[in-house]
Design an enzyme around this catalytic site. Structure first.
Site, PDB file in Angstrom:
ATOM      1  N   GLY A  39     127.870  89.987  24.764  1.00 27.58           N
ATOM      2  CA  GLY A  39     128.405  91.200  25.367  1.00 27.58           C
ATOM      3  C   GLY A  39     128.212  91.238  26.867  1.00 27.58           C
ATOM      4  N   CYS A  40     127.830  92.413  27.375  1.00 25.57           N
ATOM      5  CA  CYS A  40     127.726  92.624  28.820  1.00 25.57           C
ATOM      6  C   CYS A  40     126.648  91.764  29.469  1.00 25.57           C
ATOM      7  CB  CYS A  40     127.467  94.097  29.115  1.00 25.57           C
ATOM      8  SG  CYS A  40     128.885  95.166  28.759  1.00 25.57           S
ATOM      9  N   ALA A  41     125.696  91.277  28.708  1.00 26.17           N
ATOM     10  CA  ALA A  41     124.658  90.408  29.264  1.00 26.17           C
ATOM     11  C   ALA A  41     125.101  88.951  29.337  1.00 26.17           C
ATOM     12  CB  ALA A  41     123.382  90.506  28.430  1.00 26.17           C
TER      13      ALA A  41
END
Length: 364
Positions: free
Chosen positions: A146-148
């Site tokens: 995801g966003c990481a």
């Protein structure tokens, strides 16, 4: 471990980004969301105010706005994901190589990061053919971060060339968040996603310190010093996907800024102390702009001046949150303004798990 004790330091040689053709203003997306969600929420006028408070001006998508007003199957969305992820990823990769003096045959490893579609063979295999990469290249696809993902992909790429200092890695992060939109989902999470997410791709070239640098600039080069991953226990429901028949349904918590306020300073100080540095010594901050509240939380928790996060704010304004590549968009901006020798900076992102990734960088 002090920085001068690190024997092998990966260097970040170049970065580039790409976005798809369809540009949607925040005003247009707000009007669309009002039509879609007004029957589900009697207080739609209050809820829709998130668009005007988002600090986002526009975003980019691989499909036109009218496409989102119709129902689409998971299979259709995934076919579009493969098609556009390959095309957009190839565009970012070519731009990245053009920004360096590296040839396509010089790439030894391709790290591919994405979470917005599924492909087997994975997208990196498609790109091997599309870009003409060597047939013996090492391929490392990373999914579900995801966003990481952009930060984690960069950290793992740097660690790879520290282990193999004569090699080059091309990191490629592609997300098509728009294709995960489910028209039938009238939850508040989907309303927020309609306000926040966009599509984009970013590529970064990372070289081992035994690779002969062929650049013409005499500016200090950005080196990887260390990274830390942290995954909090019992936090699986903070962020992620729920796999449903119509596709990947967004799940995220409003408590993310609270988690930053509560834990970020302590986590960062415990990461930096063994490396012989502190938050106060950092001069560059490359934060994943998960949203306006997330950036505010970073700034307040770390007691940073407003100007320190301007690159993250600019990326949020012009592209929204594109999940994993977004922090690499911020990195690209940071690289365009040369760092002074010896300056240190932090790259950071949060994602499903619930997880964080810190990377300490230094100009040498």
């Amino acid at each position: 471990m002090l920085l001068e004790e690190v024997s092998s330091l990966a260097r970040i040689t170049a970065a580039a980004t790409a976005v798809p053709a369809y540009e949607v203003t925040q005003e247009a997306s707000m009007a669309f969301a009002r039509l879609l969600f007004q029957d589900a929420f009697p207080d739609i006028d209050r809820l829709i105010s998130i668009f005007s408070h988002s600090r986002i001006r526009k975003r980019h998508f691989c499909m036109p706005l009218e496409w989102f007003g119709q129902d689409h199957s998971f299979a259709e969305k995934n076919r579009l994901y493969i098609q556009h992820a390959v095309a957009l990823g190839a565009e970012a990769a070519k731009r990245c190589l053009e920004n360096s003096n590296c040839r396509i045959d010089d790439i030894d490893c391709l790290v591919f990061v994405s979470s917005t579609g599924i492909a087997t063979p994975s997208i990196d295999a498609h790109l091997l053919n599309r870009l003409g990469l060597r047939s013996d290249i090492t391929r490392i696809p990373l999914w579900g971060l995801g966003c990481a993902g952009g930060a984690m992909g960069l950290a793992r790429s740097c660690e790879y060339v520290n282990a193999y200092p004569k090699r080059r890695v091309l990191l490629l992060s592609v997300e098509l968040c728009g294709l995960t939109f489910i028209r039938q989902d009238v939850s508040k999470s989907n309303l927020v996603a309609t306000c926040l997410f966009g599509d984009g791709a970013a590529a970064v070239l990372i070289e081992g310190d035994e690779v002969v640098h062929t650049g013409v600039s005499d500016q200090p080069q950005l080196h990887f010093c260390a990274a830390r991953s942290r995954t909090w226990s019992d936090s699986l429901d903070v962020m992620g996907w729920e796999v449903t028949d119509p596709g990947l349904k967004v799940v995220f918590s409003r408590d993310i800024p609270t988690l930053i306020h509560k834990s970020m300073r302590e986590e960062l100080e415990s990461f930096l102390a063994p490396l012989g540095t502190t938050v106060e010594k950092l001069r560059h901050f490359i934060f994943h702009p998960g949203g306006a509240k997330v950036l505010n939380a970073y700034q307040q928790a770390l007691q940073l001046p407003a100007d320190s996060i301007r690159f993250s704010e600019e990326v949020l304004r012009d592209y929204g949150n594109m999940s994993s590549p977004t922090v690499l968009f911020v990195l690209e901006k940071s690289l365009q303004k040369p760092w002074s020798k010896g300056e240190q900076g932090l790259l950071a992102a949060l994602g499903p798990g619930f997880s964080s990734e810190f990377i300490l960088l230094e100009a040498r």
